[in-house]
Design a protein around this motif. Structure first.
Motif, PDB file in Angstrom:
ATOM      1  N   ILE A  75       0.841  -1.200   0.000  1.00 51.51           N
ATOM      2  CA  ILE A  75       0.000   0.000   0.000  1.00 51.51           C
ATOM      3  C   ILE A  75       0.876   1.250   0.000  1.00 51.51           C
ATOM      4  O   ILE A  75       1.748   1.407   0.865  1.00 51.51           O
ATOM      5  CB  ILE A  75      -0.941   0.018   1.214  1.00 51.51           C
ATOM      6  N   LEU A  76       0.624   2.124  -0.969  1.00 53.41           N
ATOM      7  CA  LEU A  76       1.309   3.408  -1.057  1.00 53.41           C
ATOM      8  C   LEU A  76       0.288   4.505  -0.774  1.00 53.41           C
ATOM      9  O   LEU A  76      -0.583   4.780  -1.595  1.00 53.41           O
ATOM     10  CB  LEU A  76       1.918   3.594  -2.460  1.00 53.41           C
ATOM     11  N   ASN A  77       0.375   5.091   0.408  1.00 55.40           N
ATOM     12  CA  ASN A  77      -0.525   6.197   0.757  1.00 55.40           C
ATOM     13  C   ASN A  77      -0.053   7.493   0.099  1.00 55.40           C
ATOM     14  O   ASN A  77       1.159   7.757   0.009  1.00 55.40           O
ATOM     15  CB  ASN A  77      -0.582   6.395   2.270  1.00 55.40           C
ATOM     16  N   MET A  78      -1.019   8.318  -0.333  1.00 54.10           N
ATOM     17  CA  MET A  78      -0.715   9.604  -0.942  1.00 54.10           C
ATOM     18  C   MET A  78      -1.696  10.640  -0.403  1.00 54.10           C
ATOM     19  O   MET A  78      -2.853  10.326  -0.124  1.00 54.10           O
ATOM     20  CB  MET A  78      -0.816   9.522  -2.466  1.00 54.10           C
ATOM     21  N   SER A  79      -1.204  11.886  -0.272  1.00 49.79           N
ATOM     22  CA  SER A  79      -2.089  12.939   0.202  1.00 49.79           C
ATOM     23  C   SER A  79      -1.518  14.318  -0.120  1.00 49.79           C
ATOM     24  O   SER A  79      -0.296  14.513  -0.102  1.00 49.79           O
ATOM     25  CB  SER A  79      -2.302  12.820   1.717  1.00 49.79           C
ATOM     26  N   ALA A  80      -2.435  15.246  -0.412  1.00 49.29           N
ATOM     27  CA  ALA A  80      -2.052  16.651  -0.602  1.00 49.29           C
ATOM     28  C   ALA A  80      -2.320  17.459   0.653  1.00 49.29           C
ATOM     29  O   ALA A  80      -1.765  18.551   0.822  1.00 49.29           O
ATOM     30  CB  ALA A  80      -2.814  17.245  -1.786  1.00 49.29           C
ATOM     31  N   SER A  81      -3.170  16.943   1.535  1.00 55.87           N
ATOM     32  CA  SER A  81      -3.544  17.689   2.737  1.00 55.87           C
ATOM     33  C   SER A  81      -2.906  17.147   4.007  1.00 55.87           C
ATOM     34  O   SER A  81      -2.582  17.896   4.926  1.00 55.87           O
ATOM     35  CB  SER A  81      -5.070  17.712   2.895  1.00 55.87           C
ATOM     36  N   PHE A  82      -2.714  15.823   4.073  1.00 59.55           N
ATOM     37  CA  PHE A  82      -2.063  15.220   5.241  1.00 59.55           C
ATOM     38  C   PHE A  82      -0.576  15.069   4.929  1.00 59.55           C
ATOM     39  O   PHE A  82      -0.123  14.042   4.428  1.00 59.55           O
ATOM     40  CB  PHE A  82      -2.683  13.853   5.555  1.00 59.55           C
ATOM     41  N   THR A  83       0.189  16.117   5.220  1.00 61.33           N
ATOM     42  CA  THR A  83       1.592  16.138   4.783  1.00 61.33           C
ATOM     43  C   THR A  83       2.582  16.295   5.931  1.00 61.33           C
ATOM     44  O   THR A  83       3.786  16.340   5.711  1.00 61.33           O
ATOM     45  CB  THR A  83       1.808  17.290   3.786  1.00 61.33           C
ATOM     46  N   ARG A  84       2.082  16.365   7.174  1.00 59.58           N
ATOM     47  CA  ARG A  84       2.999  16.500   8.297  1.00 59.58           C
ATOM     48  C   ARG A  84       3.747  15.180   8.551  1.00 59.58           C
ATOM     49  O   ARG A  84       3.292  14.116   8.134  1.00 59.58           O
ATOM     50  CB  ARG A  84       2.240  16.895   9.567  1.00 59.58           C
ATOM     51  N   THR A  85       4.849  15.287   9.244  1.00 57.02           N
ATOM     52  CA  THR A  85       5.598  14.081   9.610  1.00 57.02           C
ATOM     53  C   THR A  85       4.720  13.126  10.392  1.00 57.02           C
ATOM     54  O   THR A  85       4.748  11.905  10.171  1.00 57.02           O
ATOM     55  CB  THR A  85       6.839  14.455  10.443  1.00 57.02           C
ATOM     56  N   GLN A  86       3.896  13.659  11.305  1.00 55.79           N
ATOM     57  CA  GLN A  86       3.023  12.815  12.104  1.00 55.79           C
ATOM     58  C   GLN A  86       2.011  12.084  11.237  1.00 55.79           C
ATOM     59  O   GLN A  86       1.635  10.942  11.514  1.00 55.79           O
ATOM     60  CB  GLN A  86       2.298  13.649  13.160  1.00 55.79           C
ATOM     61  N   ASP A  87       1.555  12.736  10.140  1.00 60.22           N
ATOM     62  CA  ASP A  87       0.620  12.080   9.219  1.00 60.22           C
ATOM     63  C   ASP A  87       1.281  10.881   8.559  1.00 60.22           C
ATOM     64  O   ASP A  87       0.673   9.817   8.404  1.00 60.22           O
ATOM     65  CB  ASP A  87       0.149  13.078   8.152  1.00 60.22           C
ATOM     66  N   ARG A  88       2.534  11.060   8.150  1.00 60.63           N
ATOM     67  CA  ARG A  88       3.259   9.955   7.507  1.00 60.63           C
ATOM     68  C   ARG A  88       3.492   8.812   8.499  1.00 60.63           C
ATOM     69  O   ARG A  88       3.365   7.635   8.144  1.00 60.63           O
ATOM     70  CB  ARG A  88       4.586  10.462   6.933  1.00 60.63           C
ATOM     71  N   ILE A  89       3.824   9.178   9.732  1.00 66.80           N
ATOM     72  CA  ILE A  89       4.044   8.157  10.758  1.00 66.80           C
ATOM     73  C   ILE A  89       2.769   7.362  11.001  1.00 66.80           C
ATOM     74  O   ILE A  89       2.776   6.123  11.085  1.00 66.80           O
ATOM     75  CB  ILE A  89       4.545   8.797  12.068  1.00 66.80           C
ATOM     76  N   GLU A  90       1.633   8.071  11.095  1.00 63.00           N
ATOM     77  CA  GLU A  90       0.360   7.391  11.319  1.00 63.00           C
ATOM     78  C   GLU A  90       0.030   6.444  10.174  1.00 63.00           C
ATOM     79  O   GLU A  90      -0.407   5.305  10.394  1.00 63.00           O
ATOM     80  CB  GLU A  90      -0.775   8.405  11.472  1.00 63.00           C
TER      81      GLU A  90
END
Length: 356
Positions: A81-96
């Protein structure tokens, strides 16, 4: 025409984003399908994609929650699974996202070369993992076949040795009787090992028949199977409050039975005392089996769950060295983990977790 380098499922509620991603992937030869929301994505899993390019901000479910759902199902857990986002871009978002099951994360707008290289890398990882899984399946099949086919010859060896011992016992001298005794004991140990190997292979291949069940009933099954052994050793068994869990009753009963049996067996001159408890820890129920046995040296804790790992000779404590490995396979098939804490001379506490 050559075969496709892989199947990709693009999940994004923005049509323009799907159009760009699908064209990029199709241009380099991937077989691409698409979905506009989580419900459609779950339907497309029937196409067995290698990689899911998954937007986090979907209209009906958060992409990280969908990733967790996919990774929690044994039928789809191997999909990358490769998650992608334009709005969830913080480091914490990537960690989650990574903690919830994603194998990669990219922010939008994407860099096409980086995107294609990431997809290629994920497919390479999936292919390598599949090769390992196939090798493990082959080994499991071999173990199952070999152990199954060895059972009848071993029964014949043990039966004829016992017959010889009965019919010729008076005609044999002490040394000859001793030799036959060694042979009978060896056949019995080998038969026990073959049964454990068969159980280990079955634990890997059998379909999980899970149901919502009170863990107290599973513990009761295990204690019932050990009733004679517990009585012979005068063991004191106490059981705390048990939760309801989603599990395969037969397989999980085997885990409790093996761990309780070890607590009864690995004693010095103490009367065995074993306490079974359960606590809720996050999204898991954690079960603990505490004993007052001989304990395990710290340097051996990392290897005791390996197959055929023994810390004592069979003359001291009989067994095949497969029981803990079997427990580990069963618990991991349920999506949990297993471990042990121990102090030599004081006792051990084996624990394992099962998702709620």
């Amino acid at each position: 025409m050559g075969s496709s380098p892989g199947k990709i499922l693009v999940v994004d509620d923005t049509e323009a984003n799907r159009y760009v991603l699908v064209r990029l992937l199709a241009r380099v030869g991937y077989e691409v399908s698409e979905a506009a929301d989580g419900a459609q994505a779950l339907e497309r899993l029937a196409d067995k994609p290698d990689v899911i390019v998954l937007d986090i901000n979907l209209p009906d479910i958060k992409g990280t929650d969908l990733a967790h759902r996919i990774k929690s199902d044994t039928e789809t857990a191997s999909i990358m699974i490769l998650n992608m986002s334009a709005s969830f871009t913080r480091t914490q978002d990537r960690i989650e996202a990574l903690d919830r099951g994603a194998d990669g994360f990219l922010t939008q707008p994407i860099d096409p070369p980086e995107f294609l290289s990431t997809v290629k890398s994920l497919i390479r990882i999936r292919r390598a993992e599949e090769a390992v899984r196939q090798s493990n399946r082959d080994l499991t099949h071999f173990a199952f076949t070999a152990s199954h086919d060895l059972q009848e010859p071993l029964r014949m060896v043990a039966s004829y040795l016992a017959l010889l011992q009965r019919r010729a016992g008076d005609k044999l001298n002490d040394r000859e009787r001793e030799y036959i005794g060694y042979a009978i004991d060896g056949a019995a140990r080998m038969s026990s090992m073959v049964r454990d190997l068969l159980a280990l292979a079955t634990a890997d291949t059998a379909n999980l028949s899970t149901e919502r069940i009170d863990a107290a009933g599973i513990v009761a099954d295990a204690l019932g199977n050990l009733k004679l052994k517990i009585s012979e050793e005068h063991a004191a068994i106490t059981v705390g409050d048990m939760p309801a869990i989603q599990a395969d009753r037969v397989l999980l009963s085997q885990v409790f039975q093996n761990l309780i049996s070890n607590g009864v067996k690995f004693q010095s001159d103490h009367i065995p005392e074993i306490h079974i408890s359960a606590t809720r820890e996050g999204s898991f129920q954690v079960f603990r089996i505490r004993d007052n046995g001989i304990g395990i040296p710290a340097e051996s804790l990392d290897r005791i769950f390996g197959i055929f790992q023994r810390l004592h000779g069979v003359d001291q404590y009989p067994g095949s060295g497969i029981g803990l490995s079997l427990c580990k396979r069963i618990v991991e098939r349920h999506g949990g983990a297993i471990g042990v804490e121990s102090v030599v001379g004081t006792g051990s506490t084996f624990w394992f977790s099962i998702p709620t």
